[in-house]
Motif scaffolding. Structure first.
Motif, mmCIF file in Angstrom:
data_model
loop_
_atom_site.group_PDB
_atom_site.id
_atom_site.type_symbol
_atom_site.label_atom_id
_atom_site.label_comp_id
_atom_site.label_asym_id
_atom_site.label_seq_id
_atom_site.Cartn_x
_atom_site.Cartn_y
_atom_site.Cartn_z
ATOM 1 N N LEU A 72 -52.992 56.091 20.762
ATOM 2 C CA LEU A 72 -53.566 56.719 19.570
ATOM 3 C C LEU A 72 -54.068 58.126 19.881
ATOM 4 N N LYS A 73 -54.675 58.298 21.056
ATOM 5 C CA LYS A 73 -55.155 59.630 21.422
ATOM 6 C C LYS A 73 -53.997 60.609 21.594
ATOM 7 N N ASP A 74 -52.891 60.132 22.182
ATOM 8 C CA ASP A 74 -51.712 60.996 22.306
ATOM 9 C C ASP A 74 -51.169 61.375 20.930
ATOM 10 N N MET A 75 -51.151 60.399 20.023
ATOM 11 C CA MET A 75 -50.701 60.687 18.656
ATOM 12 C C MET A 75 -51.613 61.711 17.993
ATOM 13 N N GLU A 76 -52.919 61.532 18.176
ATOM 14 C CA GLU A 76 -53.867 62.455 17.552
ATOM 15 C C GLU A 76 -53.665 63.874 18.080
ATOM 16 N N GLN A 77 -53.444 64.006 19.374
ATOM 17 C CA GLN A 77 -53.217 65.327 19.947
ATOM 18 C C GLN A 77 -51.922 65.944 19.413
ATOM 19 N N LYS A 78 -50.871 65.131 19.339
ATOM 20 C CA LYS A 78 -49.588 65.636 18.842
ATOM 21 C C LYS A 78 -49.696 66.018 17.372
ATOM 22 N N VAL A 79 -50.404 65.199 16.580
ATOM 23 C CA VAL A 79 -50.567 65.492 15.155
ATOM 24 C C VAL A 79 -51.353 66.787 14.968
ATOM 25 N N THR A 80 -52.400 66.971 15.754
ATOM 26 C CA THR A 80 -53.213 68.190 15.640
ATOM 27 C C THR A 80 -52.390 69.429 15.977
ATOM 28 N N GLU A 81 -51.610 69.357 17.047
ATOM 29 C CA GLU A 81 -50.784 70.502 17.433
ATOM 30 C C GLU A 81 -49.734 70.811 16.366
ATOM 31 N N THR A 82 -49.070 69.786 15.850
ATOM 32 C CA THR A 82 -48.040 70.009 14.827
ATOM 33 C C THR A 82 -48.656 70.551 13.545
ATOM 34 N N GLN A 83 -49.850 70.060 13.191
ATOM 35 C CA GLN A 83 -50.513 70.537 11.983
ATOM 36 C C GLN A 83 -50.841 72.025 12.086
ATOM 37 N N LYS A 84 -51.290 72.458 13.242
ATOM 38 C CA LYS A 84 -51.587 73.881 13.439
ATOM 39 C C LYS A 84 -50.325 74.725 13.314
ATOM 40 N N LYS A 85 -49.212 74.251 13.882
ATOM 41 C CA LYS A 85 -47.958 74.996 13.787
ATOM 42 C C LYS A 85 -47.485 75.098 12.338
ATOM 43 N N LEU A 86 -47.599 74.008 11.595
ATOM 44 C CA LEU A 86 -47.155 74.028 10.206
ATOM 45 C C LEU A 86 -47.997 74.990 9.372
ATOM 46 N N ARG A 87 -49.302 74.936 9.550
ATOM 47 C CA ARG A 87 -50.175 75.836 8.784
ATOM 48 C C ARG A 87 -49.910 77.299 9.148
ATOM 49 N N SER A 88 -49.696 77.575 10.422
ATOM 50 C CA SER A 88 -49.430 78.947 10.843
ATOM 51 C C SER A 88 -48.112 79.448 10.261
ATOM 52 N N ALA A 89 -47.095 78.558 10.230
ATOM 53 C CA ALA A 89 -45.804 78.976 9.694
ATOM 54 C C ALA A 89 -45.863 79.148 8.180
#
Length: 436
Positions: free
Chosen positions: A221-238
């Motif tokens: 779950l922690k790995d998922m949370e980290q991956k979700v946070t990173e992907t969310q930042k990339k999507l918002r930036s794009a």
């Protein structure tokens, strides 16, 4: 004739005394004395027995009574030991049963948590956030070489490593396989651990296995949370490149084949443990990420042609190629060879597929949230009005129809019928190339 013997004259019997001598042997005398001593001893013993009979009987009875009491005391002590061992066995059995019940409850919780982890993994994999090769955690808590036996608990049965085979008709002798190479060697057997100790050891191993699996779920779950946070930042930036307010944009359903059902939300208590706390923190981030992902999939971020094609004219003010005067260019022009396929940059519905004045052969696709795209100067149109297209659908071929000086693609992006710079969306799509 024979001569007659002469006899003495008879004497008168009265007045005569006869004398006889008796001789007694020494052995006879000793035997008589021995017999007399024996009879005297027997008589004395009989007299003593008769005199002391009551006292001897009393002592014999007392001794037998003492033995009986000692025997009864020993039996009582053994019964007390048996009762104590039985009570201890009952207590141990109760302890084992309560331990098994606790492990059963934890196993059920583990399986329930694993279903949540698997569902989240499937969602992330289907949306391209996690690689498809990363399989979800398997809910196994016991190794195949660790046999676990618990009465009434079938979920603790170990998983067999291979295909089961029937037992041989003639069982092999114990130790035959181990001593097949070096021959039989005599020796003492290894001491066998008591059954209670074996059960305790098996339960301890199962407890540790459940703890390891629970920690692995939390780490997943922690790995998922980290991956979700990173992907969310990339999507918002794009998406910030497009200049749109994504918080006000709606996401249309993209499910195919028909899905639905009543809403039954998963209720979690964040204070119940680290798993619940991590999952509670992950849920809103995952919801936001999926929403952004849906927006990205509906926006025209893809390129309208495969490969790298240079811009021959950008969006904005330019010198008109025909009048040589200042004019507004409402799109971008891609350098391309005539006949090259033109692709839809986002899913949508074809609202125009016809010849349109200076656009020449033009296709217009309406997307969600007021977005639309136009593809102009085509040599051929491959779609029709009302057709639903997906990202990458071929809508036509490059040409030079309409107000054009040569083969190229004129591409426009519009918001509520107002043209905007398509490069904002194309740049955002380039940033998300590794995510889409």
């Amino acid at each position: 004739m024979h001569a007659q013997p002469q006899t003495a004259p008879a004497l008168p019997a009265s007045g005569l005394i006869a004398h006889r001598t008796y001789t007694i042997r020494r052995s006879t005398m000793l035997m008589g004395l021995g017999w007399l001593a024996l009879m005297t001893a027997c008589s004395g013993t009989a007299g003593w027995y008769i005199l002391s009979k009551d006292d001897l009987a009393a002592r014999l009875v007392a001794r037998e009574t003492t033995r009986q009491y000692a025997y009864e005391d020993r039996i009582a002590a053994l019964r007390a030991d048996i009762d104590r061992y039985a009570s201890r066995a009952l207590l141990d059995q109760d302890g084992v049963e309560s331990r098994v019940d606790e492990l059963t409850t934890r196993q059920a919780e583990l399986e329930s948590r694993q279903s949540l982890v698997t569902a989240l993994t499937d969602v992330l994999q289907s949306n391209g956030i996690l690689p498809a090769s990363k399989l979800p955690l398997r809910p196994r808590v016991a190794k195949p070489d660790e046999p676990i036996r618990a009465s009434g608990v079938t979920s603790f049965a170990p998983i067999m490593p291979g295909k089961p085979t029937p037992a041989p008709e003639t069982p092999a002798l114990r130790g035959a396989e181990a001593n097949a190479a070096g021959g039989w060697q005599s020796g003492e057997l290894h001491p066998v651990q008591p059954p209670a100790k074996q059960v305790e050891a098996n339960l301890e191993r199962l407890d540790k296995a459940i703890a390891r699996t629970s920690n692995a779920q939390i780490d997943a779950l922690k790995d998922m949370e980290q991956k979700v946070t990173e992907t969310q930042k990339k999507l918002r930036s794009a998406l910030a490149e497009t200049g749109l307010d994504t918080d006000r944009m709606s996401v249309a359903s993209s499910a195919e084949g028909g899905v639905g059902g009543p809403l039954v939300p998963v209720k979690l208590d964040a204070s119940a443990g680290p798993f619940e706390a991590t999952l509670t923190a992950l849920q809103p981030r995952l919801t936001s990420l999926l929403r952004l992902r849906g927006l990205v999939e509906q926006m025209p971020l893809a390129r309208p042609m495969t490969g790298d094609h240079d811009f021959t004219s950008n969006y904005g003010y330019r010198t008109d190629p025909f009048t040589r005067g200042l004019a507004m260019h409402t799109g971008v022009d891609f350098r391309a060879v005539a006949g090259s396929p033109i692709l839809a940059t986002a899913p949508g519905k074809v609202v125009a597929a016809e010849y349109n004045g200076g656009y020449g052969n033009m296709v217009e696709i309406e997307h969600s949230n007021g977005l639309s795209t136009r593809y102009a100067h085509m040599s051929a149109i491959s779609v029709s009005v009302g057709q639903i297209v997906k990202t990458g659908t071929v809508v036509g071929k490059v040409g030079t129809t309409g107000r054009s000086t040569g083969p190229h693609l004129h591409y426009e992006t519009r918001i509520n019928e107002e043209p905007v710079d398509p490069t904002r969306f194309l740049n955002a799509g380039s940033k998300l190339a590794g995510i889409l």
